[in-house]
Scaffold this motif. Structure first.
Motif, PDB file in Angstrom:
ATOM      1  N   ASP A  63      -5.824  -1.112 -12.760  1.00 55.95           N
ATOM      2  CA  ASP A  63      -4.463  -1.592 -12.985  1.00 55.95           C
ATOM      3  C   ASP A  63      -3.555  -0.391 -12.767  1.00 55.95           C
ATOM      4  O   ASP A  63      -3.528   0.541 -13.575  1.00 55.95           O
ATOM      5  CB  ASP A  63      -4.293  -2.160 -14.394  1.00 55.95           C
ATOM      6  N   ALA A  64      -2.842  -0.399 -11.654  1.00 59.14           N
ATOM      7  CA  ALA A  64      -1.959   0.702 -11.273  1.00 59.14           C
ATOM      8  C   ALA A  64      -0.608   0.510 -11.952  1.00 59.14           C
ATOM      9  O   ALA A  64       0.156  -0.366 -11.577  1.00 59.14           O
ATOM     10  CB  ALA A  64      -1.797   0.735  -9.753  1.00 59.14           C
ATOM     11  N   PHE A 115      -0.393   6.564 -10.455  1.00 63.46           N
ATOM     12  CA  PHE A 115      -1.279   5.873  -9.509  1.00 63.46           C
ATOM     13  C   PHE A 115      -0.963   6.269  -8.072  1.00 63.46           C
ATOM     14  O   PHE A 115      -1.651   5.862  -7.153  1.00 63.46           O
ATOM     15  CB  PHE A 115      -1.216   4.355  -9.684  1.00 63.46           C
ATOM     16  N   HIS A 136      -1.437  -4.633  -9.247  1.00 66.82           N
ATOM     17  CA  HIS A 136      -0.153  -3.959  -9.405  1.00 66.82           C
ATOM     18  C   HIS A 136       0.971  -4.981  -9.428  1.00 66.82           C
ATOM     19  O   HIS A 136       0.924  -5.993  -8.728  1.00 66.82           O
ATOM     20  CB  HIS A 136       0.052  -2.978  -8.245  1.00 66.82           C
ATOM     21  N   GLU A 142       5.021  -0.288  -4.491  1.00 64.30           N
ATOM     22  CA  GLU A 142       3.977  -1.048  -3.799  1.00 64.30           C
ATOM     23  C   GLU A 142       3.676  -0.533  -2.396  1.00 64.30           C
ATOM     24  O   GLU A 142       2.530  -0.520  -1.963  1.00 64.30           O
ATOM     25  CB  GLU A 142       4.308  -2.542  -3.777  1.00 64.30           C
ATOM     26  N   LEU A 145       1.786   2.802  -2.758  1.00 63.51           N
ATOM     27  CA  LEU A 145       0.428   2.526  -3.211  1.00 63.51           C
ATOM     28  C   LEU A 145      -0.442   2.063  -2.037  1.00 63.51           C
ATOM     29  O   LEU A 145      -1.570   2.533  -1.863  1.00 63.51           O
ATOM     30  CB  LEU A 145       0.447   1.466  -4.315  1.00 63.51           C
ATOM     31  N   TYR A 161      -1.309  -7.974  -5.752  1.00 71.24           N
ATOM     32  CA  TYR A 161       0.017  -7.853  -6.349  1.00 71.24           C
ATOM     33  C   TYR A 161       0.340  -9.166  -7.066  1.00 71.24           C
ATOM     34  O   TYR A 161       0.290 -10.237  -6.455  1.00 71.24           O
ATOM     35  CB  TYR A 161       1.067  -7.573  -5.280  1.00 71.24           C
TER      36      TYR A 161
END
Length: 194
Positions: A63-64, A115, A136, A142, A145, A161
């Protein structure tokens, strides 16, 4: 077991949510914002992934931007084959996550870190290439990542997501599908590599 089916966890996360916000509806962190996803939404999202034959016998899931640890808890409850990890930059949220996860099965590990930084993954004892699934909430990080996982992640790793947004465009990874879950939330699944 689902999070929303455990009265102790429901109470624990309701208490931590109130404590984290102090009257505000979200918490600003170094990597974005934390808005707590309702437990029922998390449960339905993970069930939807199960319906898509998403889960395997052994998986390392991250879980970022974990906030108070509610998604890490849900992942830890999935069974002995799921290793649940979490990264959070905000010290108060990290402390809440540690408290919330304290008596769950020992299939979880969380770290105070970003993250978006490779060093944080090393501190989790899970190199970025060892992460199978990243969950996330899109809040501005996003794209970064996805770029990080496209450059350093394992080919075939999945980015999931969970957001109220109907459409989500992420560069550098392959879109697999979008699935609607309860309360207007959507799962957007992407794959690293071809």
């Amino acid at each position: 077991m689902a999070l929303a089916d455990d009265p102790a966890l429901v109470e624990r996360f309701a208490r931590s949510e109130a404590q984290a916000f102090g009257g505000d509806r979200f918490q600003i962190t170094d990597d974005g914002i934390w808005v707590p996803t309702p437990l029922a939404v998390i449960d339905e999202a993970l069930a939807a992934l199960a319906d898509m034959n998403f889960w395997t016998d052994t998986m390392t899931c991250l879980d970022a931007g974990m906030g108070d640890g509610r998604i890490v808890a849900a992942l830890a409850l999935r069974g002995p084959g799921v290793r649940a990890l979490g990264l959070e930059t905000h010290p108060g949220l990290h402390a809440l996550a540690l408290a919330n996860l304290r008596d769950l099965p020992p299939r979880w590990s969380v770290h105070k870190g970003s993250f978006l930084e490779l060093a944080s993954y090393a501190a989790l004892d899970a190199p970025i290439a060892g992460v199978d699934v990243v969950l996330h909430y899109p809040d501005g990080g996003e794209q970064a990542l996805a770029r990080l996982f496209a450059a350093h992640g394992r080919p075939g790793a999945r980015l999931v997501y969970l957001t109220p947004e109907l459409r989500l465009r992420i560069e550098g990874v392959t879109h697999e599908c979008t699935h609607r879950v309860t309360r207007g939330f959507h799962l957007h699944l992407f794959r690293v590599g071809a």
